[in-house]
Design a protein around this motif. Structure first.
Motif, PDB file in Angstrom:
ATOM      1  N   LEU A   1       0.834  -1.203   0.000  1.00  0.00           N
ATOM      2  CA  LEU A   1       0.000   0.000   0.000  1.00  0.00           C
ATOM      3  C   LEU A   1       0.874   1.260   0.000  1.00  0.00           C
ATOM      4  CD1 LEU A   1      -2.797   1.312   0.161  1.00  0.00           C
ATOM      5  CD2 LEU A   1      -2.633   1.172   2.660  1.00  0.00           C
ATOM      6  N   TYR A   2       1.894   1.260   0.854  1.00  0.00           N
ATOM      7  CA  TYR A   2       2.770   2.421   0.939  1.00  0.00           C
ATOM      8  C   TYR A   2       3.486   2.641  -0.399  1.00  0.00           C
ATOM      9  CZ  TYR A   2       6.076   5.771   2.883  1.00  0.00           C
ATOM     10  OH  TYR A   2       6.803   6.907   3.136  1.00  0.00           O
ATOM     11  N   VAL A   3       3.959   1.573  -0.996  1.00  0.00           N
ATOM     12  CA  VAL A   3       4.663   1.686  -2.280  1.00  0.00           C
ATOM     13  C   VAL A   3       3.731   2.278  -3.332  1.00  0.00           C
ATOM     14  CG1 VAL A   3       5.729   0.358  -4.150  1.00  0.00           C
ATOM     15  CG2 VAL A   3       6.296  -0.163  -1.773  1.00  0.00           C
ATOM     16  N   LEU A   4       2.518   1.771  -3.397  1.00  0.00           N
ATOM     17  CA  LEU A   4       1.571   2.269  -4.400  1.00  0.00           C
ATOM     18  C   LEU A   4       1.308   3.762  -4.198  1.00  0.00           C
ATOM     19  CD1 LEU A   4      -1.058  -0.645  -4.349  1.00  0.00           C
ATOM     20  CD2 LEU A   4       0.495  -0.093  -6.247  1.00  0.00           C
ATOM     21  N   ARG A   5       1.007   4.124  -2.966  1.00  0.00           N
ATOM     22  CA  ARG A   5       0.580   5.497  -2.696  1.00  0.00           C
ATOM     23  C   ARG A   5       1.740   6.490  -2.717  1.00  0.00           C
ATOM     24  NH1 ARG A   5      -4.080   6.815  -0.329  1.00  0.00           N
ATOM     25  NH2 ARG A   5      -2.999   8.425   0.841  1.00  0.00           N
ATOM     26  N   GLU A   6       2.808   6.120  -2.024  1.00  0.00           N
ATOM     27  CA  GLU A   6       3.863   7.112  -1.786  1.00  0.00           C
ATOM     28  C   GLU A   6       4.998   7.043  -2.801  1.00  0.00           C
ATOM     29  OE1 GLU A   6       3.067   9.249   0.446  1.00  0.00           O
ATOM     30  OE2 GLU A   6       1.424   8.103   1.369  1.00  0.00           O
ATOM     31  N   ARG A   7       5.166   5.920  -3.453  1.00  0.00           N
ATOM     32  CA  ARG A   7       6.305   5.808  -4.370  1.00  0.00           C
ATOM     33  C   ARG A   7       5.876   5.768  -5.830  1.00  0.00           C
ATOM     34  NH1 ARG A   7      10.697   5.230  -1.227  1.00  0.00           N
ATOM     35  NH2 ARG A   7      10.401   4.201   0.781  1.00  0.00           N
ATOM     36  N   LEU A   8       4.721   5.224  -6.103  1.00  0.00           N
ATOM     37  CA  LEU A   8       4.305   5.081  -7.494  1.00  0.00           C
ATOM     38  C   LEU A   8       3.244   6.110  -7.885  1.00  0.00           C
ATOM     39  CD1 LEU A   8       4.146   1.169  -7.808  1.00  0.00           C
ATOM     40  CD2 LEU A   8       6.104   2.709  -8.049  1.00  0.00           C
ATOM     41  N   GLY A   9       2.873   6.982  -6.965  1.00  0.00           N
ATOM     42  CA  GLY A   9       1.908   8.032  -7.303  1.00  0.00           C
ATOM     43  C   GLY A   9       0.522   7.496  -7.606  1.00  0.00           C
ATOM     44  N   LEU A  10       0.130   6.437  -6.936  1.00  0.00           N
ATOM     45  CA  LEU A  10      -1.203   5.866  -7.141  1.00  0.00           C
ATOM     46  C   LEU A  10      -1.967   5.901  -5.812  1.00  0.00           C
ATOM     47  CD1 LEU A  10      -0.096   2.824  -9.304  1.00  0.00           C
ATOM     48  CD2 LEU A  10      -1.491   4.739 -10.109  1.00  0.00           C
ATOM     49  N   PRO A  11      -2.506   7.057  -5.461  1.00  0.00           N
ATOM     50  CA  PRO A  11      -3.119   7.202  -4.138  1.00  0.00           C
ATOM     51  C   PRO A  11      -4.577   6.757  -4.086  1.00  0.00           C
ATOM     52  CG  PRO A  11      -3.084   9.308  -5.249  1.00  0.00           C
ATOM     53  CD  PRO A  11      -2.523   8.310  -6.227  1.00  0.00           C
ATOM     54  N   GLY A  12      -5.052   6.068  -5.123  1.00  0.00           N
ATOM     55  CA  GLY A  12      -6.450   5.633  -5.125  1.00  0.00           C
ATOM     56  C   GLY A  12      -6.745   4.670  -3.993  1.00  0.00           C
ATOM     57  N   SER A  13      -5.876   3.707  -3.774  1.00  0.00           N
ATOM     58  CA  SER A  13      -6.055   2.770  -2.661  1.00  0.00           C
ATOM     59  C   SER A  13      -5.855   3.546  -1.373  1.00  0.00           C
ATOM     60  CB  SER A  13      -5.027   1.643  -2.750  1.00  0.00           C
ATOM     61  OG  SER A  13      -4.958   1.147  -4.068  1.00  0.00           O
ATOM     62  N   LYS A  14      -6.797   3.439  -0.481  1.00  0.00           N
ATOM     63  CA  LYS A  14      -6.765   4.291   0.721  1.00  0.00           C
ATOM     64  C   LYS A  14      -6.111   3.596   1.895  1.00  0.00           C
ATOM     65  CE  LYS A  14      -8.733   7.714  -1.276  1.00  0.00           C
ATOM     66  NZ  LYS A  14      -7.686   7.966  -2.285  1.00  0.00           N
ATOM     67  N   ASN A  15      -5.556   4.421   2.764  1.00  0.00           N
ATOM     68  CA  ASN A  15      -4.926   3.911   3.972  1.00  0.00           C
ATOM     69  C   ASN A  15      -5.722   4.394   5.175  1.00  0.00           C
ATOM     70  OD1 ASN A  15      -3.406   3.205   6.121  1.00  0.00           O
ATOM     71  ND2 ASN A  15      -1.576   4.335   5.533  1.00  0.00           N
ATOM     72  N   ALA A  16      -6.385   3.462   5.839  1.00  0.00           N
ATOM     73  CA  ALA A  16      -7.171   3.865   7.004  1.00  0.00           C
ATOM     74  C   ALA A  16      -6.670   3.180   8.266  1.00  0.00           C
ATOM     75  CB  ALA A  16      -8.635   3.544   6.784  1.00  0.00           C
ATOM     76  N   CYS A  17      -6.618   1.851   8.254  1.00  0.00           N
ATOM     77  CA  CYS A  17      -6.358   1.149   9.515  1.00  0.00           C
ATOM     78  C   CYS A  17      -4.985   0.497   9.555  1.00  0.00           C
ATOM     79  CB  CYS A  17      -7.437   0.097   9.751  1.00  0.00           C
ATOM     80  SG  CYS A  17      -7.322  -1.315   8.632  1.00  0.00           S
ATOM     81  N   GLU A  18      -4.442   0.164   8.407  1.00  0.00           N
ATOM     82  CA  GLU A  18      -3.163  -0.558   8.308  1.00  0.00           C
ATOM     83  C   GLU A  18      -3.164  -1.863   9.082  1.00  0.00           C
ATOM     84  OE1 GLU A  18      -0.080   2.657   9.052  1.00  0.00           O
ATOM     85  OE2 GLU A  18       0.554   1.715   7.186  1.00  0.00           O
TER      86      GLU A  18
END
Ligand SMILES: Cc1cc2nc3c(=O)[nH]c(=O)nc-3n(C[C@H](O)[C@H](O)[C@H](O)COP(=O)(O)OP(=O)(O)OC[C@H]3O[C@@H](n4cnc5c(N)ncnc54)[C@H](O)[C@@H]3O)c2cc1C
Ligand code: FES
Ligand code: FES
Lengths: 196, 296
Positions: A24-41
């Motif tokens: 999730l972190y890679v998708l959002r923070e490294r690949l610029g794909l913030p569609g997948s949300k981070n709520a509870c981890e």
């Protein structure tokens, strides 16, 4: 470490990934794909749901290195994914082919284009159904629900209410009370059924 | 941190021998939560998802050898007939996303008293196959757990598979929680009838420091069924027999009070689940499910 994977049909390479980092972190923070949300981890909410080699998983619980070499589909690629699938179902994989029954405009024909970055993609049936059924309020849960619901309909085009409830049991929504979400999945199933 | 990615079983064992502190990661549904919340910062993560052998199962006459890395979803889809109790338990784990990743190897590795696979394994009869570069050993599942989140694995060992007796009669699993999905058991109960050996086995979860069998209850019921000729007649069980079985199951618990429930509640709930699951399995046996399997 470096991680390579295919996301939404395109190859990606992420550098300097920390070994304990989640997909999730890679998708959002490294690949610029913030569609997948981070709520509870912690796998409880499903807002980070993506397809990993076809299988719906919580991206927050996949170690980045475990995704090396795999195929990931996120909400950003859902429309393309659904279009490819319906193309295959119709026996024509050619992306330029006209397609019957665009959900938003019944009876008309649509000419889907392969999406390029920055271009607004036409929606997947399940996305259009969420809008039409009023299943989106704050929208935080929506990406995860869309990926989950789309996979359900891929597996089971005519799900019972019990099937829908079971499939969505790992996705929390704090706004809608779920009824409209169930409506949306039923609507998407009905429309997909008509289109085939 | 280092990320170790063995491509095969021998390589995985070699990596674990070289780095005994390495934390294995299979589905990651326990490990990643601990890392995300900084409860754990292992020096090495040992990814087992590339070890193809771990994701396979094979059935022989009497047992199923279930690879440690077979996810719950596949157990539910592929092994419902051979391992009905485990498949039922697997179905209550987390959510579809969790079941797509989570594994029995990981459940055993975490060794939580609330692990849902454990009661089903205890009731079915199972041995954990663990291995290291030094060799392989098989541990009866009742001897695998040594305390809350503790087990018998040596630092260089990994779980390879679980050998589970194929069902020869009806099995059931029941779990108490606040809702149907995504719930850690307040307590859980599994029962398996074994008509071939004319025995009954049980498993209790979340009601003692480790998962346990209710051995006295098993022995009592086994003797009562035998002496009363119930296995042959398939007659309804005497209420007094059921009552005693329930008492003995509740008595096998060593529960604690915690946020999920009190000790008294757990003991009571285990009794209720024991009565219901015994009722369901005995009904199924009477209707021929178990007795047909016996002849097969
Ligand atoms: C939202 C959520 C809901 C959950 N609900 C349930 C539930 O209802 N019931 C339940 O029982 N559990 C539940 N869990 C816990 C977890 O899903 C299970 O324990 C699961 O079986 C863990 O499997 P895994 O493959 O993901 O393990 P991992 O997280 O990969 O590993 C777990 C532990 O086992 C060790 N390990 C893994 N494989 C091996 C091996 N081959 N050899 C040696 N050690 C190994 C790891 O080092 C670690 O200590 C839930 C978890 C989450 C996040
Ligand atoms: S952020 Fe992954 S399940 Fe909630
Ligand atoms: S719309 Fe707000 S959480 Fe679902």
């Amino acid at each position: 470490m470096r991680v390579n994977m295919t996301v939404n049909g395109r190859p990606y390479e992420a550098d300097d990934v920390w070994e304990g980092e989640s997909l999730l972190y890679v998708l959002r923070e490294r690949l610029g794909l913030p569609g997948s949300k981070n709520a509870c981890e912690q796998g409880e909410c499903g807002s980070c749901t993506v397809r990993l080699d076809g299988v719906p998983v919580c991206a927050c619980l996949v170690a980045a290195g475990q995704a090396e070499g795999s195929e990931v589909v996120t909400v950003e690629g859902l429309a393309d994914h659904a279009r490819q699938r319906s193309g295959e179902a119709a026996g024509a994989v050619c992306p330029g082919e006209p397609e019957e029954g665009h959900p938003g405009t019944p009876g008309t024909t649509r000419h889907p284009e392969p999406t390029r970055p920055g271009q607004v993609a036409p929606l997947a049936p399940v996305q259009q159904a969420f809008i039409d059924a009023g299943a989106v309020q704050c929208g935080f849960c929506t990406p995860g629900l869309l990926v989950t619901a789309d996979e359900l309909l891929e597996r089971n085009p005519d799900p019972s209410d019990a099937d829908i409830r079971e499939a969505l049991s790992g996705n929390l929504c704090r706004c809608t009370g779920y009824e409209k979400i169930l409506d949306a999945v039923r609507l998407a199933a009905a429309r997909t059924g008509e289109a085939v | 941190m280092d990320f170790l990615r063995p491509a095969g079983w021998e390589e995985a064992l070699a990596a674990k021998a070289e780095h005994p502190t390495a934390v294995p990661i299979a589905g990651g549904t326990d490990v990643m939560v601990e890392i995300n919340f900084d409860h754990r910062r292992p020096e090495y993560l040992l990814d087992l998802t590339r070890v193809a052998e771990l994701a396979e199962w094979e059935a022989t006459d009497r047992t199923v050898r279930l690879g440690a890395g077979v996810p719950y979803t596949r157990i539910i889809e592929e092994l419902r007939t051979e391992l009905p109790g485990l498949a039922l338990a697997a179905h209550t784990v987390g959510s579809p996303q969790i079941r797509n990743r989570g594994t029995v190897g990981g459940n055993l590795g975490a060794a939580s008293p609330a692990g849902d696979a454990h009661p089903a394994l205890l009731a079915a009869g199972a041995e954990v196959e663990v291995a290291s570069v030094r060799g392989t050993r098989r541990i009866p599942v009742e001897e695998f757990f040594t305390g809350v989140k503790r087990h018998v694995l040596e630092p260089d060992e990994l779980i390879r598979a679980v050998h589970i007796r194929r069902a020869d009669g009806p099995q059931q699993f029941s779990k108490v929680g606040t809702r149907n999905a995504m719930v850690i058991a307040v307590c859980a109960f599994a029962v398996a009838l074994h008509p071939r050996t004319r025995t009954v086995r049980t498993g209790i979860g979340s009601a003692a420091p480790t998962p346990v069998r209710a051995r006295e209850a098993e022995e009592f019921l086994g003797a009562a069924l035998d002496e009363g000729g119930f296995w042959d007649s398939g007659a309804p069980l005497d209420p007094s027999v059921v009552r005693r079985f329930v008492e003995l199951c509740a008595g096998a618990c060593r529960p604690i009070d915690d946020v999920r429930g009190t000790a008294a509640y757990r003991r009571h709930a285990v009794g209720v689940m024991a009565r219901r699951t015994l009722g369901w399995t005995w009904e199924a046996y009477r209707e021929g499910e178990g007795r047909t399997a016996q002849c097969a």
